[in-house]
Scaffold this motif. Structure first.
Motif, PDB file in Angstrom:
ATOM      1  N   GLN A   1     -23.225 101.619 -23.498  1.00 31.97           N
ATOM      2  CA  GLN A   1     -23.127 100.867 -22.264  1.00 31.97           C
ATOM      3  C   GLN A   1     -22.446  99.525 -22.474  1.00 31.97           C
ATOM      4  O   GLN A   1     -21.715  99.065 -21.608  1.00 31.97           O
ATOM      5  N   MET A   2     -22.674  98.906 -23.624  1.00 32.56           N
ATOM      6  CA  MET A   2     -22.050  97.606 -23.854  1.00 32.56           C
ATOM      7  C   MET A   2     -20.539  97.748 -23.983  1.00 32.56           C
ATOM      8  O   MET A   2     -19.793  96.872 -23.570  1.00 32.56           O
ATOM      9  N   MET A   3     -20.072  98.891 -24.515  1.00 31.77           N
ATOM     10  CA  MET A   3     -18.630  99.129 -24.627  1.00 31.77           C
ATOM     11  C   MET A   3     -18.018  99.297 -23.240  1.00 31.77           C
ATOM     12  O   MET A   3     -16.903  98.847 -22.998  1.00 31.77           O
ATOM     13  N   GLN A   4     -18.753  99.919 -22.336  1.00 29.29           N
ATOM     14  CA  GLN A   4     -18.259 100.083 -20.964  1.00 29.29           C
ATOM     15  C   GLN A   4     -18.151  98.736 -20.275  1.00 29.29           C
ATOM     16  O   GLN A   4     -17.197  98.476 -19.543  1.00 29.29           O
ATOM     17  N   ILE A   5     -19.119  97.861 -20.510  1.00 30.24           N
ATOM     18  CA  ILE A   5     -19.070  96.518 -19.941  1.00 30.24           C
ATOM     19  C   ILE A   5     -17.860  95.772 -20.482  1.00 30.24           C
ATOM     20  O   ILE A   5     -17.111  95.146 -19.731  1.00 30.24           O
ATOM     21  N   ALA A   6     -17.642  95.847 -21.787  1.00 27.07           N
ATOM     22  CA  ALA A   6     -16.498  95.164 -22.402  1.00 27.07           C
ATOM     23  C   ALA A   6     -15.179  95.709 -21.846  1.00 27.07           C
ATOM     24  O   ALA A   6     -14.257  94.932 -21.570  1.00 27.07           O
ATOM     25  N   LEU A   7     -15.093  97.018 -21.668  1.00 32.02           N
ATOM     26  CA  LEU A   7     -13.880  97.620 -21.111  1.00 32.02           C
ATOM     27  C   LEU A   7     -13.617  97.093 -19.705  1.00 32.02           C
ATOM     28  O   LEU A   7     -12.501  96.674 -19.379  1.00 32.02           O
ATOM     29  N   LEU A   8     -14.639  97.077 -18.868  1.00 35.01           N
ATOM     30  CA  LEU A   8     -14.472  96.581 -17.497  1.00 35.01           C
ATOM     31  C   LEU A   8     -14.071  95.105 -17.483  1.00 35.01           C
ATOM     32  O   LEU A   8     -13.212  94.697 -16.696  1.00 35.01           O
ATOM     33  N   GLU A   9     -14.668  94.311 -18.358  1.00 32.36           N
ATOM     34  CA  GLU A   9     -14.298  92.893 -18.424  1.00 32.36           C
ATOM     35  C   GLU A   9     -12.864  92.725 -18.881  1.00 32.36           C
ATOM     36  O   GLU A   9     -12.126  91.884 -18.369  1.00 32.36           O
ATOM     37  N   ASN A  10     -12.417  93.550 -19.844  1.00 33.29           N
ATOM     38  CA  ASN A  10     -11.022  93.495 -20.306  1.00 33.29           C
ATOM     39  C   ASN A  10     -10.046  93.913 -19.209  1.00 33.29           C
ATOM     40  O   ASN A  10      -8.897  93.488 -19.212  1.00 33.29           O
TER      41      ASN A  10
END
Length: 126
Positions: A1-10
């Motif tokens: 889930q944290m990778m998905q958050i980072a992707l969306l922020e990027n």
């Protein structure tokens, strides 16, 4: 889930509203893992008050029964589910509101709290 958050922020997403299904413990673990990996806290929002949408449909009971604004469905336990329409779609909301206390979530790093109000009855909780 944290990778998905980072992707969306990027991709330029400013704020992410987390899912209703996540518990406080799950949110805390996710925020801690994100902070350790990326060195900053994610910009997350949590819905504190809402009558969740249970169904969205193109078939519209309100139009079928020629009701203008909104109506209700009653289940066998006498609970009333609000039916409304928006953009030619029907929305059925839960009869019971999710009503969390924001003070319980400040310490884990949630940055924004939202209250989704759909009618005057909901205003007493805001």
């Amino acid at each position: 889930q944290m990778m998905q958050i980072a992707l969306l922020e990027n991709l330029g997403v400013d704020r992410i509203t987390v899912s209703y299904e996540l518990t406080k413990t799950q949110l805390g673990l996710m925020i801690d893992a994100y902070t350790k990996r990326y060195g900053t806290s994610p910009n997350l929002a949590l819905i504190m008050y809402a009558k969740e949408e249970l169904m969205i449909s193109r078939f519209n009971l309100l139009e079928y029964y020629k009701i203008n604004d909104y109506g209700y469905l009653r289940d066998r336990f006498n609970n009333l589910y609000r039916i409304s329409k928006k953009d030619k779609q029907m929305y059925i909301n839960n009869y019971e509101a999710r009503n969390l206390n924001f003070r319980d979530y400040i310490d884990i790093g949630i940055s924004e709290f939202r209250y989704n109000v759909i009618d005057d009855e909901d205003l007493q909780y805001v």
